[in-house]
Design an enzyme around this catalytic site. Structure first.
Site: not given
Length: 380
Positions: A56, A58, A81, A90, A202, A300, A302, A305
């Site tokens: 992580h 840290e 955490c 951590c 699309t 992404e 049309g 949708l």
């Protein structure tokens, strides 16, 4: 240890946020986290979390700081955490290193964890501060917050449109509306996403590749997902021709149908989901994606949708790139929704921001606050 300085705290957390952004597409499915360790006004260690490198943020910073970490201040974008998973807590490492003060931007969005890490640090006699640059940190991990709380991905509806709200000149046509600057910004949105979602309309109109063209590294391939209830995806489409275990089609047809089998042979994952009012159930699609650790979906699509997604209430965020142009009558609207039915109940976007991209401007806003008012909850 020098007395806390508000300006210094903001500056070091700004740096930690910049480090966290470098974890984009590398930390998945974990949150993006950056950390800076400071002693006597000097940075002695910093880092960000990359899932494949395990540590992580840290721990990365503590290893760089070494023994100098004793009596230092640790700045981290997300609450440390206090549980054991792929790595140890951590909080234990921070206490063992002799850190005297921890400044974090936000609590862990996991309801089962939030606040416990900071409480453990306080019990160990470490001074704790929380809340500086909180909004920026929350936005950075809004997808993780949605997924860890509900098991569902965070959905952003993105589109380009004219000032009068048209996304194409006519149904089935391809229309470049916004500038190169806006299109470059969209590539960065794709890089942040785990999956792109579009409709078969699309695909048939544009024959897109739906790729992340930033050239930046990412842990896993960008999933290209298509809503295609009747399996009309052409076997010679760019999507199928470029398939590399990263194209999925959601349909209501049986998986042993001839077209489903042909797509499977071509390398496309065909997923059958329930039908709702004769169409693919979008809630079922999100549940399936969430189970496969898809945290962030960029829609992404049309008008059809887009309209279905808005009506189903699955859109968390909208990003609208407006070009300073007028198309006039005959164009395709952002969403296929009957105004008389939809508008009276339409939710309003909140937390709106506006930015410029070349000659264009971009409006961003939220339908759901994934840290507060989102009603769905993860089912165990």
């Amino acid at each position: 240890m020098p007395k806390p300085n508000a300006n210094a705290d903001e500056s070091h957390l700004t740096r930690a946020l910049a480090l966290a952004r470098r974890a984009t597409a590398l930390a998945h499915p974990n949150p993006r986290v950056g950390c800076v360790i400071v002693k006597n006004h000097r940075v002695i260690g910093e880092g960000f979390h990359s899932y494949d490198h395990r540590d992580h943020a840290e721990i990365v910073a503590l290893k760089k700081a070494g023994k100098k970490a004793r009596d230092a201040t640790l700045y981290v974008t997300l609450e440390p955490c206090c549980t054991t998973g792929r790595t140890g807590p951590c909080t234990d490492a921070i206490i063992a290193a002799g850190i005297k003060r921890v400044v974090t931007a936000m609590l862990d969005p996991n309801p089962a964890v939030a606040g416990r890490g900071l409480a453990q640090l306080r019990r160990a006699g470490i001074e704790v501060a929380q809340g500086i640059h909180e909004a920026a940190a929350c936005e950075l991990n809004e997808d993780f917050a949605k997924w860890i709380r509900t098991g569902l991905p965070f959905v952003t509806l993105k589109t380009a449109l004219t000032l009068d709200g048209q996304i194409a000149a006519r149904s089935g046509s391809t229309t470049w509306i916004t500038s190169e600057a806006s299109r470059e910004a969209v590539q960065h949105l794709r890089h942040e996403a785990d999956a792109l979602l579009t409709g078969i309309g699309t695909v048939l109109a544009d024959n897109p590749r739906m790729t992340d063209r930033t050239g930046k590294p990412r842990r896993q391939k960008l999933l290209r997902a298509i809503i295609d209830s009747r399996l009309r995806l052409p076997l010679k489409s760019n999507l199928v021709k470029s398939v590399d275990a990263d194209v999925a089609v959601f349909t209501t047809l049986p998986l042993d149908s001839p077209k489903a089998l042909a797509l499977e042979r071509a390398g496309v994952a065909v997923v059958r989901v329930p039908a709702k009012r004769g169409h693919v159930d979008l809630h079922a699609v999100l549940r399936n994606l969430g189970k496969h650790q898809i945290l962030n979906v960029l829609l992404e699509a049309g008008a059809e949708l887009n309209g279905a997604a808005l009506e189903a209430g699955i859109v968390d965020k909208m990003i609208l790139f407006y070009a300073p142009k007028i198309m006039g009558t005959g164009g395709v609207p952002l969403a296929d929704l009957p105004a008389a039915h939809w508008f009276p109940k339409s939710p309003a976007l909140t937390n709106i921001t506006i930015n410029r991209y070349g000659p264009d401007f971009c409006v961003q806003g939220y339908f759901h606050d994934v840290y507060g008012n989102h009603r769905a909850r993860r089912k165990n």
